[in-house]
Scaffold this motif. Structure first.
Motif, PDB file in Angstrom:
ATOM      1  N   GLU A  16      -8.202  16.063 -55.186  1.00 32.96           N
ATOM      2  CA  GLU A  16      -9.078  14.936 -54.846  1.00 32.96           C
ATOM      3  C   GLU A  16      -8.635  14.234 -53.563  1.00 32.96           C
ATOM      4  N   LYS A  17      -7.329  14.015 -53.403  1.00 35.22           N
ATOM      5  CA  LYS A  17      -6.844  13.313 -52.199  1.00 35.22           C
ATOM      6  C   LYS A  17      -7.148  14.116 -50.933  1.00 35.22           C
ATOM      7  N   ASP A  18      -7.059  15.440 -51.002  1.00 38.48           N
ATOM      8  CA  ASP A  18      -7.373  16.274 -49.842  1.00 38.48           C
ATOM      9  C   ASP A  18      -8.864  16.229 -49.529  1.00 38.48           C
ATOM     10  N   ARG A  19      -9.675  16.216 -50.560  1.00 35.06           N
ATOM     11  CA  ARG A  19     -11.126  16.168 -50.367  1.00 35.06           C
ATOM     12  C   ARG A  19     -11.555  14.826 -49.765  1.00 35.06           C
ATOM     13  N   ILE A  20     -10.952  13.755 -50.264  1.00 36.15           N
ATOM     14  CA  ILE A  20     -11.275  12.424 -49.748  1.00 36.15           C
ATOM     15  C   ILE A  20     -10.839  12.297 -48.294  1.00 36.15           C
ATOM     16  N   GLN A  21      -9.640  12.803 -47.997  1.00 37.02           N
ATOM     17  CA  GLN A  21      -9.145  12.749 -46.624  1.00 37.02           C
ATOM     18  C   GLN A  21     -10.069  13.522 -45.682  1.00 37.02           C
ATOM     19  N   LEU A  35     -18.398  23.502 -48.740  1.00 39.12           N
ATOM     20  CA  LEU A  35     -17.355  24.163 -47.967  1.00 39.12           C
ATOM     21  C   LEU A  35     -15.987  24.018 -48.627  1.00 39.12           C
ATOM     22  N   LEU A  36     -15.677  22.827 -49.112  1.00 40.98           N
ATOM     23  CA  LEU A  36     -14.395  22.604 -49.789  1.00 40.98           C
ATOM     24  C   LEU A  36     -14.296  23.430 -51.065  1.00 40.98           C
ATOM     25  N   ASP A  37     -15.391  23.523 -51.810  1.00 41.52           N
ATOM     26  CA  ASP A  37     -15.401  24.345 -53.022  1.00 41.52           C
ATOM     27  C   ASP A  37     -15.140  25.813 -52.684  1.00 41.52           C
ATOM     28  N   LEU A  38     -15.827  26.300 -51.671  1.00 47.67           N
ATOM     29  CA  LEU A  38     -15.665  27.699 -51.273  1.00 47.67           C
ATOM     30  C   LEU A  38     -14.252  27.979 -50.789  1.00 47.67           C
ATOM     31  N   ALA A  39     -13.662  27.006 -50.108  1.00 46.77           N
ATOM     32  CA  ALA A  39     -12.321  27.174 -49.546  1.00 46.77           C
ATOM     33  C   ALA A  39     -11.241  26.988 -50.607  1.00 46.77           C
ATOM     34  N   GLY A  40     -11.627  26.546 -51.786  1.00 49.72           N
ATOM     35  CA  GLY A  40     -10.652  26.346 -52.852  1.00 49.72           C
ATOM     36  C   GLY A  40      -9.818  25.089 -52.676  1.00 49.72           C
ATOM     37  N   ILE A  41     -10.358  24.110 -51.961  1.00 50.40           N
ATOM     38  CA  ILE A  41      -9.670  22.829 -51.769  1.00 50.40           C
ATOM     39  C   ILE A  41     -10.133  21.918 -52.892  1.00 50.40           C
ATOM     40  N   ASN A  42      -9.274  21.746 -53.896  1.00 44.02           N
ATOM     41  CA  ASN A  42      -9.676  21.054 -55.115  1.00 44.02           C
ATOM     42  C   ASN A  42      -8.977  19.723 -55.348  1.00 44.02           C
ATOM     43  N   LYS A  49     -12.373  25.996 -41.216  1.00 38.49           N
ATOM     44  CA  LYS A  49     -13.700  25.428 -40.958  1.00 38.49           C
ATOM     45  C   LYS A  49     -13.835  24.059 -41.620  1.00 38.49           C
ATOM     46  N   ALA A  50     -13.331  23.920 -42.843  1.00 37.37           N
ATOM     47  CA  ALA A  50     -13.408  22.638 -43.557  1.00 37.37           C
ATOM     48  C   ALA A  50     -12.591  21.566 -42.822  1.00 37.37           C
ATOM     49  N   ARG A  51     -11.403  21.932 -42.336  1.00 33.64           N
ATOM     50  CA  ARG A  51     -10.559  20.955 -41.613  1.00 33.64           C
ATOM     51  C   ARG A  51     -11.245  20.452 -40.351  1.00 33.64           C
TER      52      ARG A  51
END
Length: 142
Positions: free
Chosen positions: A123-128, A114-121, A93-95
């Motif tokens: 920084e480069k992935d979050r910015i992308q 959404l990123l927090d819930l998905a465990g995407i931590n 869902k985040a992607r």
């Protein structure tokens, strides 16, 4: 002085679970509940599937002398009550999450949640993910 936490029924509703976690943390911190009493204290605010976790898993572990941190208890409830692929669904869902008609502030808030819930931590992935989800007109201006 915090109120007693709302009861959590073990439903796989992340908002309900997050609220429960916050309320339990505030309650146990305020009353300085010792680790040996955490499980039994939290059990008073559980029902349904969440209570089953306490009754079938935690009580056995406590009986065997295991002491739990609050984080361990809440993670155990989460793992017991939520589907195994819950985080993977959130990652997908985040992607695919896009700004659409949301204003920038609303988009960023919803994406971060959404990123927090998905465990995407990372920084480069979050910015992308943030960049990829912006509307074209905003990306052009940046």
């Amino acid at each position: 002085k915090p109120e007693k936490p709302n009861r959590y029924d073990g439903s796989a509703d992340y908002n309900k679970f997050t609220r429960f976690c916050t309320e339990v943390r505030d309650y146990t911190d305020y009353y300085r509940i010792p680790s040996r009493r955490l499980a039994s204290t939290i059990s008073r605010f559980l029902e349904g599937r969440a209570w089953n976790y306490y009754a079938h898993v935690l009580t056995r572990e406590v009986y065997l002398g295991k002491k739990h941190t609050l984080k361990e208890i809440l993670l155990g409830i989460f793992n017991y009550c939520f589907p195994l692929n819950f985080r993977e669904k959130l990652r997908t869902k985040a992607r695919n999450f896009r700004q659409g008609s949301r204003d920038v502030r609303e988009y960023i808030y919803e994406l971060e949640t959404l990123l927090d819930l998905a465990g995407i931590n990372e920084e480069k992935d979050r910015i992308q993910q943030l960049w990829d989800g912006f509307r074209i007109d905003i990306r052009v201006e940046l």
